[in-house]
Scaffold this motif. Structure first.
Motif, PDB file in Angstrom:
ATOM      1  N   TRP A 706       0.832  -1.203   0.000  1.00 27.77           N
ATOM      2  CA  TRP A 706       0.000   0.000   0.000  1.00 27.77           C
ATOM      3  C   TRP A 706       0.871   1.259   0.000  1.00 27.77           C
ATOM      4  CZ3 TRP A 706      -4.770   0.043  -1.429  1.00 27.77           C
ATOM      5  CH2 TRP A 706      -5.612  -1.041  -1.179  1.00 27.77           C
ATOM      6  N   VAL A 707       1.950   1.233   0.760  1.00 23.67           N
ATOM      7  CA  VAL A 707       2.854   2.384   0.783  1.00 23.67           C
ATOM      8  C   VAL A 707       3.466   2.595  -0.598  1.00 23.67           C
ATOM      9  CG1 VAL A 707       5.018   3.258   1.727  1.00 23.67           C
ATOM     10  CG2 VAL A 707       3.343   2.206   3.249  1.00 23.67           C
ATOM     11  N   SER A 708       3.872   1.487  -1.236  1.00 22.62           N
ATOM     12  CA  SER A 708       4.440   1.609  -2.585  1.00 22.62           C
ATOM     13  C   SER A 708       3.415   2.169  -3.564  1.00 22.62           C
ATOM     14  CB  SER A 708       4.928   0.236  -3.058  1.00 22.62           C
ATOM     15  OG  SER A 708       5.963  -0.250  -2.240  1.00 22.62           O
ATOM     16  N   LYS A 709       2.180   1.722  -3.414  1.00 26.30           N
ATOM     17  CA  LYS A 709       1.141   2.242  -4.303  1.00 26.30           C
ATOM     18  C   LYS A 709       0.917   3.735  -4.062  1.00 26.30           C
ATOM     19  CE  LYS A 709      -3.642   1.831  -5.750  1.00 26.30           C
ATOM     20  NZ  LYS A 709      -4.994   1.357  -5.438  1.00 26.30           N
ATOM     21  N   LEU A 710       1.021   4.158  -2.797  1.00 31.89           N
ATOM     22  CA  LEU A 710       0.850   5.575  -2.477  1.00 31.89           C
ATOM     23  C   LEU A 710       1.899   6.421  -3.205  1.00 31.89           C
ATOM     24  CD1 LEU A 710      -0.383   7.897  -0.872  1.00 31.89           C
ATOM     25  CD2 LEU A 710       1.051   7.231   1.072  1.00 31.89           C
ATOM     26  N   TYR A 711       3.156   6.006  -3.121  1.00 30.83           N
ATOM     27  CA  TYR A 711       4.211   6.746  -3.821  1.00 30.83           C
ATOM     28  C   TYR A 711       3.970   6.763  -5.328  1.00 30.83           C
ATOM     29  CZ  TYR A 711       7.095   6.801   0.403  1.00 30.83           C
ATOM     30  OH  TYR A 711       7.583   7.042   1.657  1.00 30.83           O
ATOM     31  N   THR A 712       3.573   5.596  -5.869  1.00 29.45           N
ATOM     32  CA  THR A 712       3.380   5.501  -7.315  1.00 29.45           C
ATOM     33  C   THR A 712       2.231   6.385  -7.772  1.00 29.45           C
ATOM     34  OG1 THR A 712       4.195   3.222  -7.249  1.00 29.45           O
ATOM     35  CG2 THR A 712       2.977   3.884  -9.212  1.00 29.45           C
ATOM     36  N   CYS A 713       1.142   6.377  -7.031  1.00 30.15           N
ATOM     37  CA  CYS A 713      -0.012   7.208  -7.405  1.00 30.15           C
ATOM     38  C   CYS A 713       0.335   8.693  -7.359  1.00 30.15           C
ATOM     39  CB  CYS A 713      -1.190   6.916  -6.479  1.00 30.15           C
ATOM     40  SG  CYS A 713      -1.935   5.291  -6.747  1.00 30.15           S
ATOM     41  N   ILE A 714       1.143   9.073  -6.391  1.00 31.23           N
ATOM     42  CA  ILE A 714       1.553  10.485  -6.318  1.00 31.23           C
ATOM     43  C   ILE A 714       2.426  10.836  -7.515  1.00 31.23           C
ATOM     44  CG2 ILE A 714       2.943  12.122  -5.002  1.00 31.23           C
ATOM     45  CD1 ILE A 714       1.924  10.710  -2.458  1.00 31.23           C
ATOM     46  N   ASP A 715       3.348   9.924  -7.862  1.00 32.18           N
ATOM     47  CA  ASP A 715       4.207  10.184  -9.025  1.00 32.18           C
ATOM     48  C   ASP A 715       3.389  10.300 -10.308  1.00 32.18           C
ATOM     49  OD1 ASP A 715       6.475  10.193  -7.500  1.00 32.18           O
ATOM     50  OD2 ASP A 715       6.975   8.083  -7.875  1.00 32.18           O
ATOM     51  N   LEU A 716       2.326   9.503 -10.390  1.00 29.83           N
ATOM     52  CA  LEU A 716       1.494   9.520 -11.594  1.00 29.83           C
ATOM     53  C   LEU A 716       0.361  10.542 -11.504  1.00 29.83           C
ATOM     54  CD1 LEU A 716       1.190   5.658 -12.180  1.00 29.83           C
ATOM     55  CD2 LEU A 716       2.640   7.266 -13.424  1.00 29.83           C
ATOM     56  N   LYS A 717       0.323  11.302 -10.385  1.00 29.18           N
ATOM     57  CA  LYS A 717      -0.700  12.327 -10.155  1.00 29.18           C
ATOM     58  C   LYS A 717      -2.108  11.733 -10.137  1.00 29.18           C
ATOM     59  CE  LYS A 717       2.139  16.038 -12.074  1.00 29.18           C
ATOM     60  NZ  LYS A 717       2.226  17.181 -13.012  1.00 29.18           N
ATOM     61  N   LYS A 718      -2.203  10.488  -9.634  1.00 28.48           N
ATOM     62  CA  LYS A 718      -3.503   9.845  -9.424  1.00 28.48           C
ATOM     63  C   LYS A 718      -3.916  10.125  -7.979  1.00 28.48           C
ATOM     64  CE  LYS A 718      -2.709   6.051 -12.723  1.00 28.48           C
ATOM     65  NZ  LYS A 718      -3.894   6.184 -13.575  1.00 28.48           N
ATOM     66  N   TYR A 719      -4.349  11.378  -7.726  1.00 31.77           N
ATOM     67  CA  TYR A 719      -4.561  11.803  -6.343  1.00 31.77           C
ATOM     68  C   TYR A 719      -5.758  11.140  -5.694  1.00 31.77           C
ATOM     69  CZ  TYR A 719      -1.085  15.269  -7.639  1.00 31.77           C
ATOM     70  OH  TYR A 719       0.065  15.870  -8.066  1.00 31.77           O
ATOM     71  N   ASP A 720      -6.781  10.837  -6.456  1.00 30.71           N
ATOM     72  CA  ASP A 720      -7.935  10.140  -5.867  1.00 30.71           C
ATOM     73  C   ASP A 720      -7.528   8.768  -5.335  1.00 30.71           C
ATOM     74  OD1 ASP A 720     -10.112  11.961  -6.161  1.00 30.71           O
ATOM     75  OD2 ASP A 720     -10.020  11.652  -8.319  1.00 30.71           O
ATOM     76  N   GLU A 721      -6.731   8.037  -6.137  1.00 29.50           N
ATOM     77  CA  GLU A 721      -6.280   6.719  -5.677  1.00 29.50           C
ATOM     78  C   GLU A 721      -5.294   6.855  -4.527  1.00 29.50           C
ATOM     79  OE1 GLU A 721      -5.475   3.403  -8.199  1.00 29.50           O
ATOM     80  OE2 GLU A 721      -6.183   4.477  -9.966  1.00 29.50           O
ATOM     81  N   ALA A 722      -4.491   7.908  -4.529  1.00 30.44           N
ATOM     82  CA  ALA A 722      -3.574   8.133  -3.414  1.00 30.44           C
ATOM     83  C   ALA A 722      -4.351   8.364  -2.117  1.00 30.44           C
ATOM     84  CB  ALA A 722      -2.669   9.330  -3.721  1.00 30.44           C
ATOM     85  N   ILE A 723      -5.462   9.124  -2.204  1.00 30.95           N
ATOM     86  CA  ILE A 723      -6.307   9.356  -1.020  1.00 30.95           C
ATOM     87  C   ILE A 723      -6.907   8.041  -0.539  1.00 30.95           C
ATOM     88  CG2 ILE A 723      -8.435  10.462  -0.233  1.00 30.95           C
ATOM     89  CD1 ILE A 723      -7.769  12.724  -2.286  1.00 30.95           C
ATOM     90  N   GLN A 724      -7.407   7.245  -1.494  1.00 34.92           N
ATOM     91  CA  GLN A 724      -7.985   5.938  -1.132  1.00 34.92           C
ATOM     92  C   GLN A 724      -6.927   5.036  -0.487  1.00 34.92           C
ATOM     93  OE1 GLN A 724      -7.358   2.913  -3.183  1.00 34.92           O
ATOM     94  NE2 GLN A 724      -8.707   1.607  -1.952  1.00 34.92           N
ATOM     95  N   THR A 725      -5.684   5.113  -0.981  1.00 35.28           N
ATOM     96  CA  THR A 725      -4.602   4.312  -0.418  1.00 35.28           C
ATOM     97  C   THR A 725      -4.291   4.748   1.010  1.00 35.28           C
ATOM     98  OG1 THR A 725      -3.653   4.018  -2.628  1.00 35.28           O
ATOM     99  CG2 THR A 725      -2.207   3.610  -0.746  1.00 35.28           C
ATOM    100  N   CYS A 726      -4.272   6.064   1.251  1.00 35.83           N
ATOM    101  CA  CYS A 726      -4.063   6.552   2.625  1.00 35.83           C
ATOM    102  C   CYS A 726      -5.154   6.049   3.556  1.00 35.83           C
ATOM    103  CB  CYS A 726      -4.033   8.076   2.632  1.00 35.83           C
ATOM    104  SG  CYS A 726      -2.567   8.788   1.863  1.00 35.83           S
ATOM    105  N   THR A 727      -6.386   6.058   3.075  1.00 36.55           N
ATOM    106  CA  THR A 727      -7.508   5.578   3.886  1.00 36.55           C
ATOM    107  C   THR A 727      -7.336   4.101   4.220  1.00 36.55           C
ATOM    108  OG1 THR A 727      -8.948   7.200   2.807  1.00 36.55           O
ATOM    109  CG2 THR A 727     -10.009   5.370   3.973  1.00 36.55           C
ATOM    110  N   GLU A 728      -6.910   3.306   3.229  1.00 31.51           N
ATOM    111  CA  GLU A 728      -6.693   1.874   3.471  1.00 31.51           C
ATOM    112  C   GLU A 728      -5.581   1.661   4.497  1.00 31.51           C
ATOM    113  OE1 GLU A 728      -8.201  -0.793   2.566  1.00 31.51           O
ATOM    114  OE2 GLU A 728      -9.667   0.065   1.196  1.00 31.51           O
ATOM    115  N   LEU A 729      -4.533   2.452   4.408  1.00 32.19           N
ATOM    116  CA  LEU A 729      -3.448   2.329   5.388  1.00 32.19           C
ATOM    117  C   LEU A 729      -3.940   2.638   6.795  1.00 32.19           C
ATOM    118  CD1 LEU A 729      -0.320   3.859   3.599  1.00 32.19           C
ATOM    119  CD2 LEU A 729      -0.484   1.587   4.612  1.00 32.19           C
TER     120      LEU A 729
END
Length: 910
Positions: A706-729
């Protein structure tokens, strides 16, 4: 290829006319079939060719008579392979090879291209399974040739040369233009299939190759016999059922599929083959049945079910599965529902029809294979057959041997399609009971008895009889006296000859003797007879099982003694590997590789593990890769290679390894995560993203992914998925224990999400793109929810309130900004020693300035008083830690703010 060359040489000796050439091809086909049948007799059906059953078999002076296989192993037509350069050295310490095992090597070198006729014991011959000299250089060389995709054949098989010979001859006849040994690694290209090129490659006149291909087409059964040899080859490969997912031996499967396609086209799709409709249907049904069984042996999807049903339709057999009232035990008073299988052809007579004396006697001998309940215990409760209340259900109609084989296949299909529980056992038992009502064929009857014994092993009242039945079926392979065949009469007169046993073997699933003994040993071990089980496993050279059995029996040192004793007698790759496992000595694995010409996969992997444990990752990686070249379909080993590649920073190797893992095991979530990690290391988030998605599909509780996905989503500017990833964490952290060490989302990630989301919002407003603006507004709503969740679920952090204040400021929510600033102030104040830390001190000064601006904007006296008290408190803290000679520069800034506050307050008062 050299055997194929000799086949063509033999064909070229015929007269130059069609008839003579066809006769030569027929002779070759007979040799191939005879070789296959000899292999099957020695390893499946028996009787074995052991000597010593009768004293008169010995010659004068105690000399042993000539072995039946001398002169045909190999056949005279292959004596050209003999070479005088292949003499066995007198200084050689290894046992010499008998005439019945002629090749000391099957390498491609000319110096090894020969037969050894100078042996220490020329009449030693082929041994029984217990006495098989499986360490002969010849035996190992043949097994090396029969190895497929890194899978080693079963070591203790008898005379595998006959199978190699049958495969060579029959495949050459079935597909004359196809290169031989497609299953091996060093085969010719599959594209080189025309007769001229192949003939030239073999050193044969192209015209001879073309004539041979033309004449071989007249052999209508060559493709079927070649397909049967392929199936026998697959069954020789020693994969355990539990480990075989249907992906083993892909080269053999491709060959089998192609060969059976030819058989289906020849015997099942053409309208007229034999000129007799009944015979056409019979042969077509046999081919369908064998193709279905081939799919079962290769463990392919469906396991042959479709073709079992097609064989049933072609045979015109009517099968009804139903229930009927009946009694199963001797003392049962009331009949209960019993599973019943009715099967018959139209216009058939019942089994009470008159039979010739010879037929009746033959059936009586076949029936003697059965171990009855009363033979085991005089007080047995179970009846031999269910006694049905309706007499019509006790009457059975005569079925052909093909019909019985189809019923056994349908029984097998029940087993393949259902879990092994009581209901499945009842269903299978119905089919087996129907087959056991007839005693027409030795092997069909034996197969039914064996499958019934497997079912009865799960029942309390039938277990003892079942194990004794399996033992009896295993013993009937031998022509020696055993516990279950204790007289010469039972061995010779009451036993079926080899031709009867082989006649219908290809239409049933009768196991090779090593599988039957392995199954028997497993069952002995399960009921606590571990020493007997260990002895059987020892025969089969299943050293892991031997070690386990001796360990349970409290004889740990015995396993090593057994292996060393066998090695002192003769050497095999498997035994050296077993000794290496016991002693952890790499020299044993290296010797195993020497004996197998580098083809023994287990030794490569064992060496890899040894060097991995020793802390030599580069050497470990080398051996793992060499093993995977032999047997690439091993995801666990590929995973280890991937970890070693990452450890050594060989990123290409690591990526290839983990890619192999996910291709072979798509549900391996850790491998997907490692693929993503490699892409992230290479600054390639677009490639990492789909791998992370796949990893999380398999395991959503791995917080590192999940942490790796958070970094990747931020790099790809997928902020909605990054927010969802933070919530899952955060949810994962709430569910897990604190000892699991799951971290909350990092400050830099939250800053990136907030900043990126706000930037998208501003860009959307500036561009006037309504779609983008609506999307960014929804994202900002999720950002606010995330910030609220962070405030309520993690330890108070000043940076969190700072970010929240900035977000609220950008959104124009002034009241929320002030609340966040005050919470940030209180959080900083609660930290011990903030006034001594320059970074924190600067942050506090900046925070005080922002609060001052807010109070100044509000302008009320109450608000200004509060601000004055706050600034005074900060100033006192800073002054308390600074010296009078060198006061902090921040103190001057605070004094300026206090002066401004005083001026403003005075103006408000007046």
């Amino acid at each position: 290829e050299r055997i194929k060359r000799n086949v063509l040489d033999y064909f070229s000796t015929s007269e130059a006319n069609t008839k003579s050439e066809i006769i030569k091809c027929t002779e070759l086909e007979i040799i191939g079939i005879a070789s296959l049948n000899l292999f099957l007799q020695l390893n499946y059906t028996g009787p074995s060719m052991d000597r010593g059953l009768k004293p008169e078999e010995e010659g004068g002076g105690g000399e042993t008579a000539k072995h039946p296989l001398d002169g045909i192993n190999p056949h005279d037509m292959f004596q050209k392979l003999a070479s005088k350069d292949n003499e066995v050295s007198q200084s050689q310490t290894k046992p010499n090879v008998s005439v019945s095992a002629p090749l000391s090597s099957i390498s491609e070198d000319e110096k090894d291209d020969g037969l050894s006729n100078t042996t220490k014991n020329q009449n030693e011959g082929i041994h029984s399974l217990k006495e098989t000299n499986t360490t002969d250089a010849f035996h190992n060389a043949v097994l090396s040739e029969l190895a497929v995709n890194g899978e080693w054949p079963f070591q203790v098989c008898v005379a595998p040369y006959f199978l190699l010979l049958a495969r060579a001859v029959l495949s050459t006849l079935a597909e004359p233009t196809r290169p031989f040994r497609l299953w091996a690694e060093q085969t010719n290209s599959l594209n080189d299939r025309d007769g001229g090129v192949d003939a030239i490659t073999l050193g044969i006149n192209p015209d001879t190759g073309a004539n041979f291909a033309a004449r071989a087409k007249f052999l209508s059964g060559a493709s079927l016999w070649s397909a049967r040899a392929i199936v026998a080859h697959r069954r020789l490969i020693s994969t355990r059922r539990d480990d075989d997912d249907g992906q083993a031996c892909p080269a053999l499967w491709n060959e089998a599929e192609a060969m059976f396609s030819c058989c289906l086209a020849s015997f099942c799709e053409e309208q007229v083959v034999f000129g007799d409709a009944d015979r056409n249907a019979h042969v077509a049904s046999e081919v369908m049945l064998e193709w279905g069984l081939a799919q079962h042996h290769f463990r392919k999807l469906g396991r042959g079910k479709v073709y079992f049903n097609k064989a049933l339709d072609l045979s015109k057999l009517e099968v009804e599965v139903t229930g009927a009232q009946g009694k199963r035990t001797k003392y049962q008073q009331e009949a209960t529902a019993q599973y019943l299988v009715r099967a018959k052809h139209s216009s058939q007579k019942a089994l009470d029809q008159e039979e010739s004396h010879a037929t009746s006697q033959k059936k009586a001998h076949i029936e003697k294979q059965m171990i009855k309940h009363d033979d085991v215990a005089s007080d047995a409760l179970l009846l031999e057959k269910i006694r049905f209340e309706d007499e019509e259900d006790n009457v059975h109609f005569n079925l052909s041997i093909l019909d019985q084989s189809i019923l056994l296949a349908l029984c097998l299909d029940v087993k393949n399609d259902n879990p092994m529980d009581g209901l499945t056992g009842e269903q299978m038992g119905g089919y087996l009971a129907r087959v056991l009502n007839q005693h027409d064929d030795w092997m069909v009857y034996a197969t039914a008895l064996l499958e019934r014994a497997w079912l009865e092993c799960e029942r309390t009242h039938g277990r003892e009889r079942a194990i004794l039945q399996i033992q009896a079926l295993a013993d009937q392979h031998s022509n020696r006296l055993t516990l279950t065949q204790s007289t010469f009469k039972s061995v010779e007169e009451d036993s079926a000859p080899a031709q009867d046993r082989l006649r219908n073997l290809h239409g049933i699933v009768y196991p090779p003797r090593w599988d039957m003994l392995r199954d028997l040993a497993d069952r002995y071990a399960k009921i606590g007879i571990v020493t007997s089980a260990a002895e059987i496993f020892e025969e089969l050279e299943l050293w892991d099982e031997v070690v386990e059995c001796y360990r349970i029996a409290g004889k740990e040192s015995r396993a090593e003694e057994v292996v060393r004793a066998r090695l002192a007698k003769k050497e095999t790759p498997r035994m050296y590997a077993a000794l290496g496992d016991l002693t952890n000595d790499p020299k044993c694995f290296e010797r195993s590789l020497d004996l197998s010409n580098g083809k023994f996969y287990d030794a490569h992997v064992a060496l890899g593990k040894f060097y991995f444990d020793k802390g030599e990752p580069r050497r470990a990686l080398k051996h793992y890769l060499e093993g995977l070249e032999i047997k690439p379909l091993m995801p666990a080993v590929w995973f280890r290679v991937g970890t070693l590649g990452m450890q050594l920073k060989e990123w290409d190797t690591a990526l290839r390894a983990f890619t192999e893992v996910v291709q072979q095991e798509p549900e391996e979530g850790d491998a997907w995560a490692n693929v993503a990690a490699i892409h992230m290391h290479r600054k390639n988030p677009a490639e990492a993203y789909p791998a992370l998605i796949e990893s999380l599909k398999q395991n959503r509780s791995n917080w590192r992914v999940w942490v790796s996905k958070l970094y990747t989503c931020i790099d790809l500017k997928k902020y909605d998925e990054a927010i969802q990833t933070c919530t899952e964490l955060l949810n994962l952290k709430a569910r897990k224990k604190s000892s699991d060490g799951i971290p909350p989302p990092e400050e830099k990630c939250i800053r990136a999400i907030v900043g990126g989301s706000l930037q998208n919002y501003h860009d959307g407003r500036a561009s006037g793109d309504e779609v983008a603006l609506d999307s960014s507004k929804r994202t900002l709503a999720r950002v606010r929810q995330l910030l609220d969740k962070l405030k309520s679920s993690v330890k108070s952090e000043a940076w969190l309130y700072e970010i929240s204040a900035y977000f609220n400021e950008e959104m124009g929510w002034r009241e929320d900004v002030f609340n966040d600033l005050m919470k940030e102030y209180r959080t900083l104040q609660s930290e011990n020693g903030w006034e001594e830390d320059q970074v924190k001190r600067s942050k506090m000064i900046n925070l005080a300035k922002e609060i001052f601006i807010h109070h100044k904007t509000e302008g009320s006296k109450e608000s200004l008083v509060k601000c004055k008290l706050l600034v005074n408190g900060v100033l006192k803290k800073i002054r308390g830690t600074s010296s009078d000679s060198e006061p902090y520069a921040e103190a001057a800034e605070l004094e300026v703010m206090l002066s401004d506050l005083k001026t403003i307050m005075d103006s408000v008062t007046h």
